[in-house]
Enzyme design. Structure first.
Site, short mmCIF file in Angstrom:
data_model
loop_
_atom_site.label_atom_id
_atom_site.label_comp_id
_atom_site.label_asym_id
_atom_site.label_seq_id
_atom_site.Cartn_x
_atom_site.Cartn_y
_atom_site.Cartn_z
N LYS A 87 0.82 -1.21 0.00
CA LYS A 87 0.00 0.00 0.00
C LYS A 87 0.87 1.27 0.00
O LYS A 87 2.06 1.20 0.23
CB LYS A 87 -0.93 -0.04 1.22
N TYR A 133 -12.17 -1.92 -3.85
CA TYR A 133 -12.70 -2.19 -2.51
C TYR A 133 -14.23 -2.15 -2.48
O TYR A 133 -14.82 -1.89 -1.43
CB TYR A 133 -12.12 -1.21 -1.50
N ASN A 143 -1.87 -0.16 7.05
CA ASN A 143 -1.32 -1.45 7.48
C ASN A 143 -0.48 -2.14 6.41
O ASN A 143 -0.36 -3.36 6.38
CB ASN A 143 -2.45 -2.35 8.01
N HIS A 177 -1.95 -5.58 1.42
CA HIS A 177 -3.24 -6.21 1.16
C HIS A 177 -2.99 -7.64 0.69
O HIS A 177 -2.01 -7.90 0.00
CB HIS A 177 -4.00 -5.46 0.05
N GLU A 203 -9.58 -10.17 -7.85
CA GLU A 203 -8.59 -9.12 -7.61
C GLU A 203 -7.42 -9.21 -8.57
O GLU A 203 -6.90 -8.19 -9.03
CB GLU A 203 -8.11 -9.19 -6.16
P1 IDP Z 1 -7.87 -6.91 5.32
O1 IDP Z 1 -7.02 -5.94 4.56
O2 IDP Z 1 -7.13 -7.50 6.49
O3 IDP Z 1 -8.51 -7.95 4.46
P2 IDP Z 1 -10.50 -5.62 5.42
O4 IDP Z 1 -11.49 -5.83 6.51
O5 IDP Z 1 -10.76 -6.27 4.11
O6 IDP Z 1 -9.06 -6.06 6.01
O7 IDP Z 1 -10.35 -4.05 5.24
C1 IDP Z 1 -9.66 -3.52 4.13
C2 IDP Z 1 -8.74 -2.44 4.58
O8 IDP Z 1 -9.53 -1.35 5.10
C3 IDP Z 1 -7.81 -2.81 5.76
O9 IDP Z 1 -6.65 -3.48 5.35
C4 IDP Z 1 -7.51 -1.44 6.34
O10 IDP Z 1 -6.53 -0.75 5.55
C5 IDP Z 1 -8.85 -0.72 6.17
N1 IDP Z 1 -9.69 -0.85 7.36
C6 IDP Z 1 -10.40 -1.94 7.78
N2 IDP Z 1 -11.08 -1.70 8.92
C7 IDP Z 1 -10.80 -0.42 9.25
C8 IDP Z 1 -11.19 0.43 10.34
O11 IDP Z 1 -11.93 0.04 11.24
N3 IDP Z 1 -10.67 1.70 10.32
C9 IDP Z 1 -9.86 2.15 9.35
N4 IDP Z 1 -9.47 1.39 8.31
C10 IDP Z 1 -9.92 0.12 8.25
MG MG Z 2 -9.92 -7.76 2.93
#
Ligand code: IDP
Ligand code: MG
Length: 138
Positions: free
Chosen positions: A9, A49, A112, A115, A126
């Protein structure tokens, strides 16, 4: 042999973590089968997304994902979808296991670093979002 979509990212690219992420994949026996650096538009990030549309973090997430260049990769290996999710660690880096990419490098739930696809269906979708079959050469 299975394939997954991995993204480094904008925070990961901006903080010079491309090498660290790829090193972890390779050290765990996974192979990069396709790779490119791109800079998404807001619309492209929203499309990628789409499953999260309507969630409170959707707008912040898609703004973040088009805030700078990203590295998109097709990663290949046995059981790679699950294995790469394990290497990444939990979405929330504070809950992520010690030694995972997110535990080590993430700075917030949004930022984070990486992805990874979460199922066979999302991996196919994807990978197809970013790569055509002539670009997957590994
Ligand atoms: P993942 O990346 O671990 O699959 P997902 O639930 O698919 O997690 O969420 C996609 C991305 O959205 C996450 O990697 C993170 O960058 C962001 N995200 C998810 N939940 C939150 C939140 O509660 N606050 C802010 N960003 C979030
Ligand atoms: Mg995800």
């Amino acid at each position: 042999m299975e394939r997954t979509l991995s993204i480094i990212k904008p925070d990961g690219v901006g903080r010079n973590l491309i090498g660290d992420v790829i090193k972890r994949l390779e050290q765990n026996g996974l192979k990069v089968a396709a790779m490119k650096m791109i800079w998404m538009t807001k619309a492209q990030a929203q499309g990628f997304y789409a499953v999260h549309e309507g969630k409170p973090f959707f707008d912040g997430l898609t703004d973040f994902m088009c805030s700078g260049p990203i590295v998109v990769m097709v990663v290949q290996g046995e059981n790679v979808i699950e294995q790469y999710r394990k290497l990444m660690g939990d979405t929330n880096f504070e809950d992520a296991e010690e030694g995972t990419i997110r535990r080590e490098f993430a700075t917030s739930t949004r930022k984070n670093v990486v992805h990874g696809s979460d199922s066979t269906e999302s991996a196919a979708l994807e990978i197809g979002y970013f790569f055509n079959r002539f670009e997957i050469v590994g």
